[in-house]
Design a protein around this motif. Structure first.
Motif, PDB file in Angstrom:
ATOM      1  N   THR A  52      23.887   9.662  39.223  1.00 20.29           N
ATOM      2  CA  THR A  52      23.008  10.387  40.148  1.00 20.29           C
ATOM      3  C   THR A  52      22.222  11.461  39.409  1.00 20.29           C
ATOM      4  OG1 THR A  52      24.512   9.977  41.988  1.00 20.29           O
ATOM      5  CG2 THR A  52      22.942  11.798  42.245  1.00 20.29           C
ATOM      6  N   TYR A  53      22.918  12.268  38.636  1.00 19.47           N
ATOM      7  CA  TYR A  53      22.268  13.346  37.887  1.00 19.47           C
ATOM      8  C   TYR A  53      21.205  12.789  36.942  1.00 19.47           C
ATOM      9  CZ  TYR A  53      21.631  17.186  34.603  1.00 19.47           C
ATOM     10  OH  TYR A  53      21.076  18.162  33.806  1.00 19.47           O
ATOM     11  N   LYS A  59      18.049  11.121  38.684  1.00 22.84           N
ATOM     12  CA  LYS A  59      17.135  12.160  39.197  1.00 22.84           C
ATOM     13  C   LYS A  59      16.314  12.767  38.062  1.00 22.84           C
ATOM     14  CE  LYS A  59      19.689  13.431  43.360  1.00 22.84           C
ATOM     15  NZ  LYS A  59      20.489  14.467  44.044  1.00 22.84           N
ATOM     16  N   LYS A  60      16.959  13.037  36.926  1.00 21.95           N
ATOM     17  CA  LYS A  60      16.245  13.591  35.767  1.00 21.95           C
ATOM     18  C   LYS A  60      15.222  12.595  35.221  1.00 21.95           C
ATOM     19  CE  LYS A  60      18.070  17.631  35.495  1.00 21.95           C
ATOM     20  NZ  LYS A  60      17.255  18.784  35.902  1.00 21.95           N
ATOM     21  N   LEU A  96      13.679  10.217  36.851  1.00 14.99           N
ATOM     22  CA  LEU A  96      12.566  10.096  37.797  1.00 14.99           C
ATOM     23  C   LEU A  96      11.627  11.293  37.697  1.00 14.99           C
ATOM     24  CD1 LEU A  96      14.445   8.605  40.880  1.00 14.99           C
ATOM     25  CD2 LEU A  96      13.086   7.381  39.162  1.00 14.99           C
ATOM     26  N   GLU A  97      12.187  12.495  37.542  1.00 15.07           N
ATOM     27  CA  GLU A  97      11.351  13.690  37.348  1.00 15.07           C
ATOM     28  C   GLU A  97      10.524  13.554  36.069  1.00 15.07           C
ATOM     29  OE1 GLU A  97      13.860  17.166  37.207  1.00 15.07           O
ATOM     30  OE2 GLU A  97      14.668  16.787  39.203  1.00 15.07           O
ATOM     31  N   HIS A 110      21.306   3.140  44.729  1.00 12.12           N
ATOM     32  CA  HIS A 110      19.848   3.232  44.645  1.00 12.12           C
ATOM     33  C   HIS A 110      19.224   3.509  46.015  1.00 12.12           C
ATOM     34  CE1 HIS A 110      20.566   1.529  40.658  1.00 12.12           C
ATOM     35  NE2 HIS A 110      19.452   2.154  40.348  1.00 12.12           N
ATOM     36  N   LEU A 115      19.373   7.102  46.896  1.00 10.94           N
ATOM     37  CA  LEU A 115      18.399   7.915  46.174  1.00 10.94           C
ATOM     38  C   LEU A 115      16.953   7.581  46.546  1.00 10.94           C
ATOM     39  CD1 LEU A 115      20.090   8.196  42.693  1.00 10.94           C
ATOM     40  CD2 LEU A 115      19.909   9.937  44.455  1.00 10.94           C
ATOM     41  N   LYS A 126      10.716   2.777  44.169  1.00 10.13           N
ATOM     42  CA  LYS A 126      10.716   4.136  44.731  1.00 10.13           C
ATOM     43  C   LYS A 126       9.413   4.814  44.352  1.00 10.13           C
ATOM     44  CE  LYS A 126      13.092   8.602  44.433  1.00 10.13           C
ATOM     45  NZ  LYS A 126      13.267   8.911  45.834  1.00 10.13           N
ATOM     46  N   LEU A 140       7.330   7.911  43.391  1.00 10.86           N
ATOM     47  CA  LEU A 140       7.692   9.193  42.716  1.00 10.86           C
ATOM     48  C   LEU A 140       6.876  10.345  43.252  1.00 10.86           C
ATOM     49  CD1 LEU A 140       8.008   7.933  39.038  1.00 10.86           C
ATOM     50  CD2 LEU A 140       9.800   8.252  40.728  1.00 10.86           C
TER      51      LEU A 140
END
Length: 145
Positions: free
Chosen positions: A87-88, A91-92, A94-95, A120, A123, A143, A145
């Motif tokens: 998860t962590y 997220k990183k 995707l950023e 998935h 998220l 997804k 962004l």
């Protein structure tokens, strides 16, 4: 503390219990070389080794499908699963992908991998289709962004 660092040759032995270990050392080293160059098959590519303190817990990749679509991949080593690393890291990733100008993230998940599909979807990924690969059904997730 969780960090993402450039994948290196010596990570091969540390990731032997993942799908990346199954690819063979020569192929793994080619992937590490491509990551250092940030290019594979004339498209953006980068591989990150996931480290928590001094322990290698997994690997993550970003690879361009097109100018606007980035593929993601994460594999956490079996002894480190269910601890929030995926998860962590996702997220990183995707950023980071968004900061590079990508608009859509994609990932492939085997149809029978119920935990990964749920992960998935949690998220914000949406199932976009299914195709067959090596005799197995694989879902395409997207997804914005």
């Amino acid at each position: 503390m969780i960090t993402l660092r450039q994948t290196q040759y010596e990570d091969y032995i540390l990731l032997a219990d993942t799908g990346y270990g199954a690819m063979g050392e020569a192929e793994f080293c080619k992937m590490a070389d491509a990551s250092m160059l940030k290019e594979l098959d004339d498209k953006y590519f980068q591989s990150f080794t996931i480290v928590d303190n001094d322990a290698v817990v997994g690997i993550a990749t970003l690879f361009a499908h097109s100018r606007h679509i980035i593929g993601t991949g994460i594999e956490i080593r079996p002894p480190h699963r269910q601890r929030g690393y995926a998860t962590y890291v996702l997220k990183k990733l995707l950023e980071f992908a968004k900061s590079l100008g990508y608009a859509i993230a994609s990932t492939y998940v085997r149809e029978d991998n119920v935990p990964s599909k749920a992960f998935h979807e949690k998220l914000g990924f949406e199932k976009d289709g299914v195709f067959e690969k090596n005799g197995r059904e694989v879902c395409v997730y997207l997804k914005l962004l």
